[in-house]
Structures are given as C-alpha cells and as structure tokens.
Design an enzyme around this catalytic site. Sequence first.
Site, PDB file in Angstrom:
ATOM      1  CG  HIS A  44      34.512  46.961  48.312  1.00  0.00           C
ATOM      2  ND1 HIS A  44      33.833  46.365  49.356  1.00  0.00           N
ATOM      3  CD2 HIS A  44      35.811  46.642  48.497  1.00  0.00           C
ATOM      4  CE1 HIS A  44      34.695  45.709  50.121  1.00  0.00           C
ATOM      5  NE2 HIS A  44      35.902  45.852  49.617  1.00  0.00           N
ATOM      6  CG  ASP A  99      29.934  46.279  48.080  1.00  0.00           C
ATOM      7  OD1 ASP A  99      30.991  46.827  48.415  1.00  0.00           O
ATOM      8  OD2 ASP A  99      29.096  45.860  48.904  1.00  0.00           O
ATOM      9  CG  ASP A 118      28.433  47.722  53.666  1.00  0.00           C
ATOM     10  OD1 ASP A 118      27.807  46.904  52.951  1.00  0.00           O
ATOM     11  OD2 ASP A 118      29.662  47.654  53.851  1.00  0.00           O
ATOM     12  CG  LEU A 145      17.994  43.726  50.323  1.00  0.00           C
ATOM     13  CD1 LEU A 145      16.857  44.147  49.393  1.00  0.00           C
ATOM     14  CD2 LEU A 145      17.641  44.058  51.774  1.00  0.00           C
ATOM     15  NE  ARG A 146      24.459  38.875  53.376  1.00  0.00           N
ATOM     16  CZ  ARG A 146      25.593  39.507  53.128  1.00  0.00           C
ATOM     17  NH1 ARG A 146      25.945  39.788  51.887  1.00  0.00           N
ATOM     18  NH2 ARG A 146      26.404  39.861  54.098  1.00  0.00           N
ATOM     19  CG  PHE A 151      35.196  41.311  56.112  1.00  0.00           C
ATOM     20  CD1 PHE A 151      35.987  41.968  57.041  1.00  0.00           C
ATOM     21  CD2 PHE A 151      35.813  40.483  55.181  1.00  0.00           C
ATOM     22  CE1 PHE A 151      37.366  41.814  57.035  1.00  0.00           C
ATOM     23  CE2 PHE A 151      37.191  40.320  55.162  1.00  0.00           C
ATOM     24  CZ  PHE A 151      37.976  40.980  56.094  1.00  0.00           C
ATOM     25  N   GLY A 152      31.140  42.146  57.969  1.00  0.00           N
ATOM     26  CA  GLY A 152      29.834  42.789  57.802  1.00  0.00           C
ATOM     27  C   GLY A 152      28.975  42.802  59.041  1.00  0.00           C
ATOM     28  CG  ASN A 184      27.778  41.005  47.538  1.00  0.00           C
ATOM     29  OD1 ASN A 184      26.685  41.541  47.673  1.00  0.00           O
ATOM     30  ND2 ASN A 184      28.660  40.957  48.512  1.00  0.00           N
ATOM     31  CG  HIS A 232      32.091  50.549  52.165  1.00  0.00           C
ATOM     32  ND1 HIS A 232      33.284  50.561  51.499  1.00  0.00           N
ATOM     33  CD2 HIS A 232      31.451  49.412  51.766  1.00  0.00           C
ATOM     34  CE1 HIS A 232      33.373  49.485  50.737  1.00  0.00           C
ATOM     35  NE2 HIS A 232      32.267  48.779  50.882  1.00  0.00           N
TER      36      HIS A 232
HETATM   37 ZN   LIG Z   1      31.954  46.817  50.189  1.00  0.00          ZN
HETATM   38 ZN   LIG Z   2      28.643  46.257  50.913  1.00  0.00          ZN
END
Ligand SMILES: [Zn+2]
Ligand SMILES: [Zn+2]
Length: 427
Positions: A178, A151, A303, A62-63, A321-322, A93, A231
Amino acid sequence: MILIRDGRVIDPATGTDKVQDVLLDGAGIERTGPSINAPDAEILDARDLIVAPGFIDLHCHLREPGQDISETIETGTRAAARGGFTAVCCMPNTHPVNDNASVTRSIIERAAAGASVRVWPIGAVSVGSKGEALAEIAAMQEAGIVAVSDDGRPVATAKLMRQAMDYCRSLGLPVIDHCEDPSLAAGGVMREGPRSIRLGLKGIPAESESICVGRDVEIAALTGARLHIAHLSARASLAHVRAAKKQGLPVTCEVTPHHFTLIDEDVVYDTRYKMNPPLASREDREALLAGIADRAVDAIATDHAPDHPASKGVEFDRAPFGITGFETALALALTELVHTKRISLMRLVELFTTGPARILGIERKIAGGEPADLTIFSVNHKWTFRANESASKSRNTPFDNREFVGAPMATIVGGNIVWRREVAAAM
Ligand SMILES: [Zn+2]
Ligand SMILES: [Zn+2]
C-alpha cells in the site's frame, strides 16, 4: 453432476472464446465441448451468458477477527459470491493483526466453517503491521497465507522492505504494498487539487503514492523479489511500474473499480467518497484506463473495505477510509471498460482471473481436471445495485442505486453453485 449448457466460454489461459458446454463432476471440471450428453446432470442454462474461470479478488478486508460489526468472513464472502468472486484474498489489518500462524489458521478455520467462497489470507509484513520487525512470515506461509502486506499503511522503511523482499524471495511469496508517504499524506482526506481547495478538505498529493512506488521498485530491483502494488491510482506510479516491467522486473499492480470509474471532481461532502488512496485526477484516471488496455495493469481488485454506518456516518475528516466493492466490481468494469470499447471481454476476464492468479503464482483454467471454480455473467442484464440489499454488513458505497447493464449471474466454487441471481424467466 452439473452441465453448464451453451455458454460462451471465455478462458484467457487457453485463448478460448466459443459457445460450448462445461460438465462438472464433484469438485472438478469433467470436460468441455460442444453438445455434451449427460442425462443425469443438473442443467444450468447459460445461453447468452459468459462462462469464465472463477474470479479472484486480490485485495479485500473481511474485518474478522475483531470488527464483526462491519463485516464477517460469512457476510463478506456472501457479498463476494454475489459479485462473481470465487476466491478472495483478505488483508491482515484485523484485530488482532494477522501477523502469526495462529491468526492465519483461525481465519482459515472460520472460512472452512462459513465462507461462501475460497478465502486466501494475506499475512502482515511486520509484527502488528507496525513497521518495526518482520512478522512470522514462514510460519504463516505454512499455515496458508498467499502473500504479505502491511495494507492500511505502507511498509514503513526501505530497510524493512528490503528485509521483507529478501525473505519473501526465498519463500516465493509476493510482497504487496500500500504505497503512501506518511509525511506527505498526513492529515489528508482526499486528493490534493482544485477540488480539495474548493471543498476546504486537506489534500494528499499524488506524489505520496508515486514516491513510495518508486522506492519499492528500486528495492525489487535490488532483491529480485516479487512486488505487487496495491490499488495503484496515480499516473506517475504507473510510469514506475511500466519502467520496472520494461527492465524485466517481477513487478505487478492492481487498479480498483472506483479508481477507473470516479475522479476527485466527483467527491462531495459524503464519506462514501472517502477512500485511500483517494479518488485521483482526470489525467490519472485516463492513465489507468490506458494501462488497463495495454497490460501495464495486471489485475482489477476491489479493496472491499466495509465500515459500519456508526463509524462512517460522521464528518468527512473523522470518517475511516474505504468503500465496499464486491458486488459492483464486474458491473463497473463492464460499464467503464467493455461497453466503452476500451478493452475486449477476453481482456476483462483476464483482469479478474488469470491476471490475479499469475500474481499469486497459480493457474486458472477451464479444462478437464481443473477445479470447478467458475463465474457466469451477463453483459446485457439490466439491474440496479441497492446497498441495502447487499450481503455485506456495511453500506458504504458511492454506487448505491446505480443502474447497470451487465451483471454476475452465478458463482460456482468447487463444483457448488454458491450463488445464483434470481431473475424472472431466466437461467
Ligand atoms: Zn491500502
Ligand atoms: Zn486495502
């Protein structure tokens, strides 16, 4: 009071699959049954729709705090509600990392003030997720975390993983990993194989993931702790999980919609195809689909990883990434799993509800006295996902402009309809 009328209620917890009414009273479910009479209730017509327990997403970003430019708890959970999710577990993170009780509390307070759905924080395994010293896990649990994970990266060493699992076993918390071997993954941006060679992009071998899954499964056997693999994308990783389950170890795994939908051959020079773990091989995808069908896979998790265009709109090598995932998850699952007849609707609902609930050690059920968290969806509604209409602040998805058959229609959290699809002459 809200009366959900004539929906097809599918509840894996009780094995229910039949058309009936569901009456909500305040934050809870009052009762279920055929033709409930409740003259004062607001009617929600669910004819031709599925009424399921509220979807839970075990894995999202959710940042907030710290990266509000990409997402906030408010925008992210609005996107989650549009995806049919009633509860989301957010990874630690952030900036700062959620590695202590005061960050956990601030996330829960912000969620209470402005979230559309329930927010269940995941705490870091290690201080700053740096892989050196254990974070304040017990204090974070008291503040409300539901699991721990570093993660974004793996738990750095086997020794630290052992300490974390020993500790979390006594607390009853799952450890989510992860899985990635940094020495094999370093510098890679997509799955290693013919496609990475053709594109001239540095590859990450499947073994980067599966070696770490193997390590974690062995430590789970050593400690008896609950291990959940985030994931999971590679066939060899799933083989480790299958072997662990056969031994009776409390090991579970999740698969993302993008990994059961796309493969490395789909990757083009477009950063919306860059995620970690990267899109895997055709054989890996087949293995994931088989595992989803035969229950080796426990849950579907998005994710959801929003990144602002300014950060994602750069060269492939430099982009983070993402991809985002809340609003397309159910439609991708219906497309790839149900419409193809790989799994039943009951199994699909399980992967989004009782599957993730079990991993968190909670129950999810449609019955009198239970919380009124419900997801109402259609298996045949035709719609087009447009990233620029998303509730998320970010647009990084390879599924922009994709046409779907089947969609979330309404999301109910604690008896409140927090989102409802606007459809001409329906609902
Ligand atoms: Zn991850
Ligand atoms: Zn993640």
